[in-house]
Structures are given as C-alpha cells and as structure tokens.
Design a protein around this motif. Structure first.
Motif, mmCIF file in Angstrom:
data_model
loop_
_atom_site.group_PDB
_atom_site.id
_atom_site.type_symbol
_atom_site.label_atom_id
_atom_site.label_comp_id
_atom_site.label_asym_id
_atom_site.label_seq_id
_atom_site.Cartn_x
_atom_site.Cartn_y
_atom_site.Cartn_z
ATOM 1 N N GLU A 149 60.677 23.116 52.428
ATOM 2 C CA GLU A 149 62.632 21.405 51.951
ATOM 3 C C GLU A 149 63.447 22.485 52.820
ATOM 4 N N VAL A 150 63.607 23.630 52.264
ATOM 5 C CA VAL A 150 64.448 24.402 53.288
ATOM 6 C C VAL A 150 65.166 23.744 54.065
ATOM 7 N N LEU A 151 64.303 23.892 55.279
ATOM 8 C CA LEU A 151 63.968 24.126 56.352
ATOM 9 C C LEU A 151 64.575 22.072 56.918
ATOM 10 N N GLN A 152 63.853 20.939 56.662
ATOM 11 C CA GLN A 152 64.544 19.806 55.792
ATOM 12 C C GLN A 152 65.149 19.767 55.332
ATOM 13 N N PHE B 123 70.743 24.268 44.550
ATOM 14 C CA PHE B 123 69.985 24.607 44.356
ATOM 15 C C PHE B 123 69.523 25.154 45.627
ATOM 16 N N ILE B 124 68.972 24.345 46.116
ATOM 17 C CA ILE B 124 68.308 24.182 47.489
ATOM 18 C C ILE B 124 70.112 24.342 49.196
ATOM 19 N N THR B 125 70.629 24.190 48.432
ATOM 20 C CA THR B 125 72.285 24.258 50.127
ATOM 21 C C THR B 125 71.899 26.708 49.569
ATOM 22 N N LYS B 126 71.981 26.597 47.896
ATOM 23 C CA LYS B 126 72.056 27.965 47.648
ATOM 24 C C LYS B 126 70.461 29.084 48.330
ATOM 25 N N VAL B 127 69.827 28.426 48.097
ATOM 26 C CA VAL B 127 68.386 29.157 48.718
ATOM 27 C C VAL B 127 68.439 28.752 50.036
ATOM 28 N N SER B 128 68.769 27.822 50.822
ATOM 29 C CA SER B 128 69.102 27.986 52.383
ATOM 30 C C SER B 128 69.841 28.669 52.644
ATOM 31 N N GLN B 129 70.766 29.146 52.036
ATOM 32 C CA GLN B 129 72.028 30.326 52.483
ATOM 33 C C GLN B 129 70.964 31.858 51.961
ATOM 34 N N LEU B 130 70.215 31.597 51.235
ATOM 35 C CA LEU B 130 69.803 32.929 51.172
ATOM 36 C C LEU B 130 68.720 32.947 52.391
ATOM 37 N N PHE B 131 67.653 32.315 52.200
ATOM 38 C CA PHE B 131 67.369 32.715 53.444
ATOM 39 C C PHE B 131 68.074 32.572 55.250
ATOM 40 N N ILE B 132 68.937 32.087 55.164
ATOM 41 C CA ILE B 132 69.353 32.178 56.671
ATOM 42 C C ILE B 132 69.827 33.298 56.486
ATOM 43 N N GLU B 133 70.334 34.560 55.325
ATOM 44 C CA GLU B 133 70.734 35.397 55.389
ATOM 45 C C GLU B 133 69.673 36.960 55.762
ATOM 46 N N LYS C 278 57.963 32.273 36.685
ATOM 47 C CA LYS C 278 56.958 30.978 37.163
ATOM 48 C C LYS C 278 56.999 29.519 37.227
ATOM 49 N N THR C 279 58.808 30.039 36.437
ATOM 50 C CA THR C 279 59.361 28.735 36.838
ATOM 51 C C THR C 279 59.342 28.001 37.845
ATOM 52 N N LEU C 280 59.781 28.892 38.884
ATOM 53 C CA LEU C 280 60.086 28.535 40.520
ATOM 54 C C LEU C 280 58.180 28.207 40.956
ATOM 55 N N TYR C 281 57.352 28.515 40.732
ATOM 56 C CA TYR C 281 56.322 28.168 41.142
ATOM 57 C C TYR C 281 56.080 26.384 40.707
ATOM 58 N N ILE C 282 56.318 26.705 39.296
ATOM 59 C CA ILE C 282 56.091 25.329 38.603
ATOM 60 C C ILE C 282 56.881 24.158 39.542
ATOM 61 N N LYS C 283 57.731 24.458 40.550
ATOM 62 C CA LYS C 283 57.830 23.334 41.552
ATOM 63 C C LYS C 283 58.298 23.263 42.864
ATOM 64 N N TYR C 284 57.279 25.176 43.568
ATOM 65 C CA TYR C 284 57.226 24.916 44.431
ATOM 66 C C TYR C 284 55.687 25.816 44.213
ATOM 67 N N LYS C 285 54.628 25.629 45.094
ATOM 68 C CA LYS C 285 53.229 26.204 44.849
ATOM 69 C C LYS C 285 53.089 27.279 45.307
ATOM 70 N N ASN C 286 53.802 27.580 46.470
ATOM 71 C CA ASN C 286 53.897 28.394 47.096
ATOM 72 C C ASN C 286 54.989 28.690 48.507
ATOM 73 N N LYS C 287 55.633 30.183 48.639
ATOM 74 C CA LYS C 287 56.979 30.324 49.401
ATOM 75 C C LYS C 287 56.812 29.243 51.077
ATOM 76 N N GLU C 288 55.951 28.764 51.471
ATOM 77 C CA GLU C 288 55.377 28.250 52.302
ATOM 78 C C GLU C 288 56.655 27.062 51.552
ATOM 79 N N GLU C 289 55.877 25.664 51.014
ATOM 80 C CA GLU C 289 56.354 24.485 50.930
ATOM 81 C C GLU C 289 57.962 24.513 50.573
ATOM 82 N N LEU C 290 58.446 25.798 50.166
ATOM 83 C CA LEU C 290 60.086 25.994 49.412
ATOM 84 C C LEU C 290 61.075 26.111 51.227
#
Length: 199
Positions: free
Chosen positions: A52-55, A7-17, A37-49
C-alpha cells in the motif's frame, strides 16, 4: 479518507527513513500509539502494508507527472522543464527502502517496478502523442517502446553493473540521457526548438 491519507503518508516516511526490512509492525504501531493487534486488523501482514505504501508513493509521482504534462502545452518544453519527480526517480533506486525491498521482498519490488514502468510510460506516451500533433516528434517509432526504454535508462544509473556512479556525474548523466532521447524522437521542427533553448 483524510485520516487514512495522513496515516499512509506518515507510514511511507517511516519506511523511507528506516527501510522495508528494518521497520517492524511494532515500530509502526508505536509511532501511531496503537496496539499491534489494531494494526493487524487493517493489514494482515507487513507485506500488505508495504504494497500500500508503494502504491501510494507511485500515485503521488504519477499524479505530479500528469499534472505537469497537462499544464505545459509545448511537449518539448514539458520534457525539458526541471522536474523534481524525475530527479527523485533517478536517485530513488539507491535508497535504503529500495535496497531492502530488492533484497528481502523481491516479488513485491518487481511487481511495483513493472507497475511503475507501465504508468510512467503511459505519461511519456501521452507526451509523444502531443508532440506528434504539434509536429515536434517523429511518427516512425514505437512510442510505448521508447517510453519504456527511457524509464529503463532513468533507473539504470544507481546500482548499474556497467555505470560507475563514483566517476559519472549524476546531473551530467541525466542531461546526456535527456539529450539522447530528445534528439532520437524529434523532427527537424522539434530540433529547432531544442537548439533555441540550447539543448
């Protein structure tokens, strides 16, 4: 854990692109076929996501640098070996993701770069200690300060007010930077190795 890594690998690629500002939580949810809604259960906002991508990306780079530092015995050879991670690092400051982070999420960007600098410097300090034990590096300089200076110089080419990246060849800049750094820290014994490998 494996599922989260995918998941985080794919999300990282989406942010890079797409960039930190351009990519929305809707886009991320659609890419995975889940509801926002499912995404916001895991991450309260985009900043938190984003954090995690940067980390995640930072841990990938640092793991690669540590691996090379441990597997190449000669400290000088380690510093001079072709390293795609350092190449990527020196060019990453001008990526869409980084530009948008700097503009729209400066607090996140600053926090990330401080952590990046600290971890990158830690790897370089290990290299310096190894090189000193091998007699290749001088004892009379502050390893942590020199490591932070090297990081600053690696990151300074893209976006610098004082370096015109249109007139300075990036590969030449990196080569001169490495030469300056290595000549500053090596002993006479170390300089002989530099000379033997034509550096």
């Amino acid at each position: 854990m494996e599922e989260h890594t995918i998941f985080i690998t794919k999300v990282s690629q989406l942010f890079i692109e797409n960039g930190a500002k351009t990519l929305t939580m809707d886009d991320v949810a659609k890419a995975f076929g889940i509801s926002k809604k499912t995404l916001y259960i895991k991450y309260k906002n985009k900043e938190e996501l984003i954090e995690e991508v940067l980390q995640f990306k930072l841990s990938e780079i640092i793991a690669r640098l540590k691996y090379l530092d441990q597997t190449i015995e000669n400290a000088i050879e380690r510093m001079l070996c072709r390293d795609d991670e350092i190449d990527n690092l020196s060019h990453s400051n001008n990526s869409l993701l980084i530009r948008q982070l700097m503009k729209y999420y400066p607090a996140i960007f600053e926090k990330h770069m401080i952590e990046f600098s600290d971890q990158f410097a830690e790897v370089l300090v290990h290299n310096i200690l190894k090189g000193r034990a091998q007699g290749y590096y001088r004892e009379n300089f502050d390893a942590e300060v020199y490591s932070k200076l090297f990081f600053q110089l690696v990151m300074s080419m893209e976006g610098s007010l004082y370096l015109d990246s249109n007139t300075i060849n990036k590969d030449h800049y990196k080569q001169e930077l490495m030469s300056m750094y290595m000549n500053a820290i090596t002993t006479e014994k170390g300089k002989k190795i530099l000379k033997n490998i034509n550096y």
